[in-house]
Write an enzyme that holds these catalytic residues in place. Structure first.
Site, mmCIF file in Angstrom:
data_model
loop_
_atom_site.group_PDB
_atom_site.id
_atom_site.type_symbol
_atom_site.label_atom_id
_atom_site.label_comp_id
_atom_site.label_asym_id
_atom_site.label_seq_id
_atom_site.Cartn_x
_atom_site.Cartn_y
_atom_site.Cartn_z
ATOM 1 N N ASN A 39 -11.252 2.626 -6.530
ATOM 2 C CA ASN A 39 -11.569 2.112 -5.191
ATOM 3 C C ASN A 39 -12.740 2.873 -4.586
ATOM 4 O O ASN A 39 -13.008 3.991 -4.985
ATOM 5 C CB ASN A 39 -10.344 2.311 -4.269
ATOM 6 C CG ASN A 39 -9.163 1.499 -4.731
ATOM 7 O OD1 ASN A 39 -9.295 0.351 -5.103
ATOM 8 N ND2 ASN A 39 -7.992 2.115 -4.721
ATOM 9 N N TYR A 68 -7.246 -1.083 5.715
ATOM 10 C CA TYR A 68 -6.921 -0.318 4.502
ATOM 11 C C TYR A 68 -8.072 -0.540 3.518
ATOM 12 O O TYR A 68 -9.184 -0.914 3.909
ATOM 13 C CB TYR A 68 -5.541 -0.807 4.006
ATOM 14 C CG TYR A 68 -4.980 -0.095 2.811
ATOM 15 C CD1 TYR A 68 -4.662 1.246 2.870
ATOM 16 C CD2 TYR A 68 -4.753 -0.779 1.612
ATOM 17 C CE1 TYR A 68 -4.140 1.905 1.759
ATOM 18 C CE2 TYR A 68 -4.230 -0.130 0.508
ATOM 19 C CZ TYR A 68 -3.923 1.215 0.589
ATOM 20 O OH TYR A 68 -3.406 1.853 -0.517
ATOM 21 N N LYS A 108 -3.125 4.353 5.663
ATOM 22 C CA LYS A 108 -1.866 4.354 4.898
ATOM 23 C C LYS A 108 -0.685 4.182 5.859
ATOM 24 O O LYS A 108 0.273 3.463 5.570
ATOM 25 C CB LYS A 108 -1.709 5.660 4.113
ATOM 26 C CG LYS A 108 -2.745 5.851 3.011
ATOM 27 C CD LYS A 108 -2.282 5.301 1.657
ATOM 28 C CE LYS A 108 -3.403 5.335 0.637
ATOM 29 N NZ LYS A 108 -3.079 4.701 -0.632
ATOM 30 N N ARG A 144 -11.175 14.087 -1.656
ATOM 31 C CA ARG A 144 -11.491 12.991 -2.601
ATOM 32 C C ARG A 144 -10.983 11.704 -1.968
ATOM 33 O O ARG A 144 -9.882 11.268 -2.235
ATOM 34 C CB ARG A 144 -10.817 13.289 -3.945
ATOM 35 C CG ARG A 144 -11.132 12.413 -5.100
ATOM 36 C CD ARG A 144 -10.581 10.994 -5.019
ATOM 37 N NE ARG A 144 -9.242 10.809 -5.527
ATOM 38 C CZ ARG A 144 -8.407 9.855 -5.076
ATOM 39 N NH1 ARG A 144 -8.751 9.035 -4.087
ATOM 40 N NH2 ARG A 144 -7.208 9.745 -5.587
ATOM 41 N N ASP A 157 0.910 10.501 -3.363
ATOM 42 C CA ASP A 157 0.735 9.068 -3.567
ATOM 43 C C ASP A 157 -0.189 8.772 -4.745
ATOM 44 O O ASP A 157 0.069 7.872 -5.544
ATOM 45 C CB ASP A 157 0.169 8.485 -2.266
ATOM 46 C CG ASP A 157 -0.086 7.011 -2.344
ATOM 47 O OD1 ASP A 157 0.744 6.303 -2.936
ATOM 48 O OD2 ASP A 157 -1.111 6.549 -1.792
ATOM 49 N N ASP A 158 -1.269 9.523 -4.867
ATOM 50 C CA ASP A 158 -2.256 9.232 -5.913
ATOM 51 C C ASP A 158 -1.697 9.529 -7.301
ATOM 52 O O ASP A 158 -2.014 8.834 -8.265
ATOM 53 C CB ASP A 158 -3.531 10.052 -5.677
ATOM 54 C CG ASP A 158 -4.144 9.683 -4.352
ATOM 55 O OD1 ASP A 158 -4.662 8.567 -4.242
ATOM 56 O OD2 ASP A 158 -4.039 10.482 -3.400
ATOM 57 N N GLU A 182 -2.203 12.704 0.275
ATOM 58 C CA GLU A 182 -3.125 11.612 -0.034
ATOM 59 C C GLU A 182 -4.542 12.126 -0.264
ATOM 60 O O GLU A 182 -5.073 12.899 0.544
ATOM 61 C CB GLU A 182 -3.132 10.622 1.150
ATOM 62 C CG GLU A 182 -3.824 9.317 0.857
ATOM 63 C CD GLU A 182 -3.093 8.500 -0.215
ATOM 64 O OE1 GLU A 182 -1.871 8.333 -0.133
ATOM 65 O OE2 GLU A 182 -3.779 8.043 -1.156
ATOM 66 N N ASP A 183 -5.123 11.696 -1.336
ATOM 67 C CA ASP A 183 -6.546 11.926 -1.610
ATOM 68 C C ASP A 183 -6.958 13.397 -1.554
ATOM 69 O O ASP A 183 -7.984 13.756 -0.962
ATOM 70 C CB ASP A 183 -7.413 11.042 -0.696
ATOM 71 C CG ASP A 183 -7.311 9.571 -1.093
ATOM 72 O OD1 ASP A 183 -6.494 9.243 -1.988
ATOM 73 O OD2 ASP A 183 -8.035 8.734 -0.520
HETATM 74 N N1 LIG Z 1 -5.548 1.536 -7.457
HETATM 75 C C1 LIG Z 1 -4.886 2.557 -6.990
HETATM 76 O O1 LIG Z 1 -3.756 2.417 -6.490
HETATM 77 C C2 LIG Z 1 -5.475 3.927 -7.064
HETATM 78 C C3 LIG Z 1 -4.651 5.035 -6.842
HETATM 79 C C4 LIG Z 1 -5.185 6.321 -6.930
HETATM 80 C C5 LIG Z 1 -6.534 6.477 -7.213
HETATM 81 N N2 LIG Z 1 -7.309 5.377 -7.392
HETATM 82 C C6 LIG Z 1 -8.737 5.504 -7.663
HETATM 83 O O2 LIG Z 1 -8.907 6.206 -8.864
HETATM 84 C C7 LIG Z 1 -10.147 6.872 -8.850
HETATM 85 C C8 LIG Z 1 -9.961 8.266 -9.394
HETATM 86 O O3 LIG Z 1 -9.101 9.046 -8.610
HETATM 87 P P1 LIG Z 1 -8.732 10.551 -9.059
HETATM 88 O O4 LIG Z 1 -7.994 11.212 -7.980
HETATM 89 O O5 LIG Z 1 -8.072 10.528 -10.372
HETATM 90 O O6 LIG Z 1 -10.204 11.157 -9.133
HETATM 91 P P2 LIG Z 1 -10.794 12.355 -9.939
HETATM 92 O O7 LIG Z 1 -12.154 12.593 -9.426
HETATM 93 O O8 LIG Z 1 -9.834 13.484 -9.937
HETATM 94 O O9 LIG Z 1 -10.859 11.840 -11.439
HETATM 95 C C9 LIG Z 1 -11.864 11.043 -11.940
HETATM 96 C C10 LIG Z 1 -11.800 11.134 -13.459
HETATM 97 O O10 LIG Z 1 -12.727 10.197 -13.985
HETATM 98 C C11 LIG Z 1 -13.478 10.833 -14.988
HETATM 99 N N3 LIG Z 1 -14.796 10.205 -15.157
HETATM 100 C C12 LIG Z 1 -15.917 10.393 -14.436
HETATM 101 N N4 LIG Z 1 -16.938 9.716 -14.985
HETATM 102 C C13 LIG Z 1 -16.431 9.072 -16.046
HETATM 103 C C14 LIG Z 1 -17.004 8.219 -17.025
HETATM 104 N N5 LIG Z 1 -18.291 7.901 -16.990
HETATM 105 N N6 LIG Z 1 -16.196 7.729 -17.983
HETATM 106 C C15 LIG Z 1 -14.890 8.040 -18.030
HETATM 107 N N7 LIG Z 1 -14.301 8.850 -17.132
HETATM 108 C C16 LIG Z 1 -15.071 9.357 -16.151
HETATM 109 C C17 LIG Z 1 -13.581 12.272 -14.550
HETATM 110 O O11 LIG Z 1 -13.905 13.129 -15.624
HETATM 111 C C18 LIG Z 1 -12.181 12.494 -14.023
HETATM 112 O O12 LIG Z 1 -11.314 12.814 -15.077
HETATM 113 C C19 LIG Z 1 -10.654 6.778 -7.422
HETATM 114 O O13 LIG Z 1 -11.655 5.796 -7.342
HETATM 115 C C20 LIG Z 1 -9.464 6.315 -6.624
HETATM 116 O O14 LIG Z 1 -9.838 5.497 -5.544
HETATM 117 C C21 LIG Z 1 -6.805 4.109 -7.322
HETATM 118 O O1 LIG Z 2 -6.134 4.121 -1.052
HETATM 119 C C1 LIG Z 2 -6.035 3.259 -1.933
HETATM 120 O O2 LIG Z 2 -6.391 2.080 -1.751
HETATM 121 C C2 LIG Z 2 -5.385 3.576 -3.252
HETATM 122 C C3 LIG Z 2 -5.423 4.995 -3.657
HETATM 123 O O3 LIG Z 2 -4.587 5.808 -2.900
HETATM 124 C C4 LIG Z 2 -6.793 5.578 -3.774
HETATM 125 O O4 LIG Z 2 -6.926 6.775 -3.521
HETATM 126 O O5 LIG Z 2 -7.700 4.854 -4.155
HETATM 127 MG MG LIG Z 3 -5.291 7.675 -2.475
#
Ligand SMILES: NC(=O)c1ccc[n+]([C@@H]2O[C@H](COP(=O)([O-])OP(=O)(O)OC[C@H]3O[C@@H](n4cnc5c(N)ncnc54)[C@H](O)[C@@H]3O)[C@@H](O)[C@H]2O)c1
Ligand SMILES: O=C(O)C[C@H](O)C(=O)O
Ligand SMILES: [Mg+2]
Length: 617
Positions: free
Chosen positions: A458, A137, A208, A190, A302-303, A279-280
């Site tokens: 991530n 993962y 997942k 993504r 999930d996201d 997912e993603d």
């Molecule tokens: N920890 C978790 O469980 C978890 C869950 C879901 C997503 N994520 C992570 O979150 C991240 C984003 O996912 P997403 O689907 O929302 O992506 P996304 O690409 O849709 O969104 C990214 C956002 O970040 C903004 N951004 C880009 N550069 C920036 C900057 N310099 N300053 C501030 N904001 C900025 C963008 O404008 C956009 O709004 C990914 O890395 C993903 O792995 C983590």
């Molecule tokens: O996949 C993960 O580890 C968490 C989340 O779903 C992500 O997109 O980053």
């Molecule tokens: Mg995800």
């Protein structure tokens, strides 16, 4: 001690743990036998049934396996011991960076085991989840997706491409299982914070589902990873001669929706009780598809929704860690960096949670909005923003109000932190290092007695900051969580800076399992809220005060069981539960809390070899 004897010592300690953590892994007659419709080599090549050298002599006779295996019958523990020697050669803590080749080598070894013997694979994964979750993962799965065309050996899951339009309804019958409980689907647009990886994103659906089996006890024969290949906009992949997917630009608009609609209709026609986890998907589609399908099908994103629940649990934990009651949450000032599917999902859920605490009426909902400051790639979002994304609009700061705080449209993150002095800084931006030294320095002005930093992006390299950076600049009196795993930090004063893993893995397995066992036809906001509240309440007062706001991953099977039970309970209360198998809805309604937990436990699959009996089809 030689490295070999060290390996053997490690292996034997694992074996002892395996003995302790599971009751039996033997081909005993006490278990209900599994009927197979194949014999001989076909069984050895089928990972669902293969036991390799653990087939007993009677089974070898019964299934025409005699002579096809080395003569020594091994116990499952001996099998794992042999396997571990191979795996331990690459023993490292899996992280991006210099250890990438080792992490990938470990993934390859585990993947080969997955391909030949699923029972043994999940036995290893469950027993050592803390060690191997970072391989199968996040974060290694990101690296795997990036390199998938080279790593691909045996197919796993199903692929539906834009070229399959009109065929999907019959294609779903190519999958061998008559029952599928859980699908994780991606279009690869993504993947984590790594962008558009096209068909290679299948790796995340597989990862997942590994957690669905290991944490939720879903039966691995009834899970299905799916890749919807509608092309890619990744120039490198479009030009790569070894790329395995469609080398054309992504479909968009109505054409894209038509593919997704056909896929959903096809899988729900063959498996009406399946649950589909999205997912993603890039944010542009994540919300639209969720709105389109959530009242029609058993599905969730999930996201958007899983992440929101995990963040809420963490945010409430951060309030408790300040020695305050959870009900103080609506007073928290929260700066969110990132307004994509994850960021907006968290903002909406946090606002609703605050509103509920403030009286659950319109004015509470309205006033909760002023607790958030959202910064995206263009800086602070205010109502002055041109072409503002409608999903972000509710969180745009009013221009006058921003002005009074010394802020304006597009203000930088550091300016926002300086002026707002937030209690919480939460990153879902996919920008590694965004919480720079300057930003963390600015957070020193936080008005909180214990500021919280959530660097949730991530994989590891995309984390907004590392725990070392956060603790070294802000000192030990902070709460830190990251999406990818990091080690705790030695603060060199005898204290440890605790690094929590704030990842949706703590919720999605329980949401899926609870939905399955309740038999609810949809996944309601209430069920998601119940999951989040269960996670929030899981940590004790003492743990939270020590800075531990999420459980260690070694407890993931236990937390998942409880989350699933909370989801079922809510489904019953909302009159959505239609039951599962022998458990009809009337009986389900009679269960008390403990009985619901026991019901979940009894329906969780454990990796034990069943006795195999051949039956002609
Ligand atoms: N920890 C978790 O469980 C978890 C869950 C879901 C997503 N994520 C992570 O979150 C991240 C984003 O996912 P997403 O689907 O929302 O992506 P996304 O690409 O849709 O969104 C990214 C956002 O970040 C903004 N951004 C880009 N550069 C920036 C900057 N310099 N300053 C501030 N904001 C900025 C963008 O404008 C956009 O709004 C990914 O890395 C993903 O792995 C983590
Ligand atoms: O996949 C993960 O580890 C968490 C989340 O779903 C992500 O997109 O980053
Ligand atoms: Mg995800």
């Amino acid at each position: 001690m030689s490295s070999f004897s060290r390996q053997m010592r490690l292996s034997s300690s694992l074996i002892k743990r395996l003995h302790r953590t599971t009751r039996s892994f033997t081909t005993t007659e006490g278990h209900r036998p599994s009927i197979v419709h194949k014999r001989s080599l076909d069984i050895l090549h089928d990972p669902w049934f293969n036991k390799g050298t653990a087939f007993s002599m009677t089974e070898r006779d019964r299934l025409d396996l005699r002579g096809l295996l080395p003569p020594n019958v091994m116990s499952p523990e001996q099998q794992i011991e042999r396997f571990m020697v191979d795996l331990k050669r690459f023993e490292v803590i899996a992280r991006d960076g210099p250890s990438d080749p080792n992490a990938l080598a470990m993934w390859r070894i585990l993947n080969r085991l997955h391909d030949r013997n699923e029972t043994m694979y999940y036995k290893v994964l469950i027993a050592k989840i803390e060690e191997y979750a970072p391989i199968v993962y996040t974060p290694t799965v990101g690296l795997v997706c990036q390199n998938y065309s080279g790593l691909f050996r045996r197919p796993r899951g199903m692929y539906f491409s834009a070229a399959d339009r009109g065929e999907m309804m019959s294609m779903v019958y190519n999958w061998p299982a008559d029952q599928v409980d859980m699908i994780v689907v991606t279009d690869g647009s993504r993947i984590l914070g790594l962008g558009d990886l096209g068909v290679q994103g299948i790796g995340i659906a597989i990862g997942k589902l590994d957690l669905y089996v290991a944490a939720a006890g879903m039966n691995p024969q009834r899970v299905l990873p799916v890749m919807i290949d509608v092309g890619t906009n990744n120039d490198k992949l479009l030009k790569d001669p070894l790329y395995l997917g469609l080398q054309e630009h992504r479909l968009d608009g109505e054409e894209y929706i038509a593919v997704l609609d056909e896929f959903m209709e096809s899988v729900f026609t063959r498996w009406p009780n399946v649950i589909v986890q999205f997912e993603d998907f890039q944010s542009k589609w994540a919300f639209k598809l969720l709105q389109r399908y959530r009242n029609r099908y058993r599905m969730f994103n999930d996201d958007v929704q899983g992440t929101a629940g995990v963040a809420i649990a963490g945010l409430l934990g951060a309030v408790r860690a300040q020695g305050k009651p959870m009900i103080d949450f609506p007073k928290q000032k929260i700066v969110v960096a990132g307004a994509g599917s994850a960021g907006i999902g968290v903002l909406n859920a946090a606002r609703k949670t605050m509103a509920r605490m403030l009286g659950n009426n319109e004015s509470a909902f309205d006033s909760a909005r002023s607790q958030f400051w959202v910064v995206d790639a263009k800086g602070l979002i205010t109502e002055e923003r041109e072409n503002i994304d409608p999903d972000a609009l509710p969180f745009a700061r009013k221009v006058n109000e921003a002005g009074r705080q010394g802020l304006r449209e597009g203000a930088s993150l550091v300016e926002v932190v300086r002026q707002v002095k937030p209690d919480v800084l939460l990153g879902l931006s996919a920008v590694g290092g965004l919480f720079s030294e300057e930003v963390l320095e600015a957070l020193k002005c936080s008005t909180s007695t214990r500021p919280a930093i959530f660097a949730m992006s991530n994989p590891t390299k995309n984390a907004e900051c590392t725990p070392e950076e956060a603790f070294s600049i802000l000192g030990e009196n902070i709460i830190f969580a990251s999406g990818s795993p990091f080690k705790d930090v030695d603060l060199e004063n005898g204290h440890i800076g605790h690094c929590n893993q704030g990842n949706n893995m703590y919720l999605f397995p329980g949401i899926g399992l609870g939905t399955l066992l309740s038999g609810s036809r949809v996944i309601s906001d209430g069920m998601l809220q119940a999951a989040a509240e269960c996670l929030a309440a899981y940590m004790t007062e003492e743990e939270v005060l020590k800075g531990t706001i999420y459980p260690p991953i070694s407890r993931i099977r236990d937390i998942t069981k409880k989350v699933a039970a909370a989801v079922i309970k809510e489904a019953i209360e909302e009159d959505l539960a239609e039951g599962y198998r022998d458990m009809d809805p009337r009986e389900l309604r009679k269960l008390n809390n403990e009985e619901i937990v026991a019901y979940v436990q009894n329906n969780m699959w454990s990796p034990e070899y069943p006795t195999l009996v051949y039956k002609n089809e």
